[in-house]
Design a protein around this motif. Structure first.
Motif, PDB file in Angstrom:
ATOM      1  N   LEU A 133       0.799  -1.230   0.000  1.00  0.00           N
ATOM      2  CA  LEU A 133       0.000   0.000   0.000  1.00  0.00           C
ATOM      3  C   LEU A 133       0.835   1.286   0.000  1.00  0.00           C
ATOM      4  CD1 LEU A 133      -2.970  -1.037   2.335  1.00  0.00           C
ATOM      5  CD2 LEU A 133      -2.892  -0.994  -0.150  1.00  0.00           C
ATOM      6  N   SER A 136       3.962   1.378  -2.714  1.00  0.00           N
ATOM      7  CA  SER A 136       3.524   1.337  -4.115  1.00  0.00           C
ATOM      8  C   SER A 136       2.664   2.547  -4.465  1.00  0.00           C
ATOM      9  CB  SER A 136       2.762   0.039  -4.408  1.00  0.00           C
ATOM     10  OG  SER A 136       1.597  -0.062  -3.622  1.00  0.00           O
ATOM     11  N   SER A 137       1.852   3.033  -3.522  1.00  0.00           N
ATOM     12  CA  SER A 137       1.026   4.204  -3.821  1.00  0.00           C
ATOM     13  C   SER A 137       1.899   5.440  -4.001  1.00  0.00           C
ATOM     14  CB  SER A 137      -0.008   4.434  -2.715  1.00  0.00           C
ATOM     15  OG  SER A 137       0.601   4.704  -1.478  1.00  0.00           O
ATOM     16  N   TYR A 178      -6.608   8.303  -1.247  1.00  0.00           N
ATOM     17  CA  TYR A 178      -5.954   7.184  -0.560  1.00  0.00           C
ATOM     18  C   TYR A 178      -6.072   7.345   0.959  1.00  0.00           C
ATOM     19  CZ  TYR A 178      -2.086   4.307   1.185  1.00  0.00           C
ATOM     20  OH  TYR A 178      -1.320   3.397   1.881  1.00  0.00           O
ATOM     21  N   MET A 192     -10.170   0.064  -0.482  1.00  0.00           N
ATOM     22  CA  MET A 192      -8.783   0.195  -0.908  1.00  0.00           C
ATOM     23  C   MET A 192      -8.454  -0.720  -2.087  1.00  0.00           C
ATOM     24  SD  MET A 192      -6.033   1.873  -0.515  1.00  0.00           S
ATOM     25  CE  MET A 192      -6.160   2.686   1.083  1.00  0.00           C
ATOM     26  N   MET A 196      -6.720   0.790  -5.336  1.00  0.00           N
ATOM     27  CA  MET A 196      -5.353   0.438  -5.721  1.00  0.00           C
ATOM     28  C   MET A 196      -5.322  -0.147  -7.138  1.00  0.00           C
ATOM     29  SD  MET A 196      -3.273   1.481  -3.465  1.00  0.00           S
ATOM     30  CE  MET A 196      -1.774   0.721  -4.113  1.00  0.00           C
ATOM     31  N   TRP A 200      -3.095   1.625 -10.008  1.00  0.00           N
ATOM     32  CA  TRP A 200      -2.123   0.919 -10.855  1.00  0.00           C
ATOM     33  C   TRP A 200      -2.483   1.078 -12.333  1.00  0.00           C
ATOM     34  CZ3 TRP A 200       2.590  -0.853 -10.524  1.00  0.00           C
ATOM     35  CH2 TRP A 200       3.135  -1.124  -9.273  1.00  0.00           C
TER      36      TRP A 200
END
Length: 224
Positions: A133, A136-137, A178, A192, A196, A200
């Protein structure tokens, strides 16, 4: 300690390697990328200090303003500002895809140091979720930011100031979404997952578009 440090650094390294290897048309100088990563890493400390001071002073009456709005805006603003001041006019920023790499680099520098501090505080059990989370975010926020910087610098059709503004506004909006989802205690995970997946998709779309603009950029220079 070595295991914790490795677990904290590995996600950022893996994500950056992925975006770096996606650039098949040119090779960006590693020294400049490392410097950008370090800029992001150093940003962690003044940002955390600022957040701590404002929390202790009780500046914000509502936790949502403090934990969601303020943290999202200040983190993305500092990354945006560093890219604008130190990288945007740099001689090594010479094609549209470079924005992706520099945006990801400064974001992952910040996310990696934040991840190290978090894992040392809460232990290795949180490593997988942190990689999935926050790390990568942050990388994807940086990708979006870098994409618009690339458009601002190299697109003859796009308005420069508007694209530079988008380089800040788009990641801020994504970051606020987020953090808003994280604030929904109990059922945040159900929101979430689709977010996500969208993030992506959105980030990789920007990578694909940046690669397309890179091809066009190189083709145009070959003609010249």
């Amino acid at each position: 300690m070595i295991i914790l440090l490795s677990a904290a650094i590995a996600p950022g390294l893996a994500l950056f390697s992925y975006f770096y290897l996606r650039n098949q048309m040119a090779t960006e100088p590693r020294k400049t990328l490392l410097q950008t990563f370090l800029y992001g890493a150093f940003l962690t400390f003044p940002i955390l200090f600022l957040q701590y001071v404002l929390t202790e002073e009780g500046v914000f009456q509502y936790l949502y303003l403090q934990d969601v709005i303020f943290s999202s805006v200040v983190e993305e603003f500092f990354k945006w500002f560093v890219l604008l001041i130190a990288i945007y006019n740099h001689v090594e920023f010479d094609d549209p895809y470079d924005g992706i790499l520099y945006g990801a680099s400064v974001s992952l520098g910040f996310a990696t140091v934040e991840n190290i501090l978090y894992l040392f505080s809460f232990g290795l059990d949180t490593a997988f979720m942190r990689a999935l989370l926050p790390v990568s975010s942050h990388a994807l926020f940086g990708v979006v930011m870098g994409y618009y910087y690339g458009r601002a610098k190299f697109s003859k059709l796009a308005k420069t100031n508007e694209m530079i503004a988008m380089a800040l506004c788009a990641p801020v909006v994504l970051h606020i979404l987020y953090n808003t989802i994280l604030s929904f205690k109990g059922y945040w995970v159900y929101l979430m997952i689709p977010f996500m997946l969208f993030l992506w998709w959105f980030g990789l779309r920007k990578v694909k578009l940046a690669h397309y603009h890179l091809v066009q950029h190189l083709h145009m220079h070959k003609k010249i």
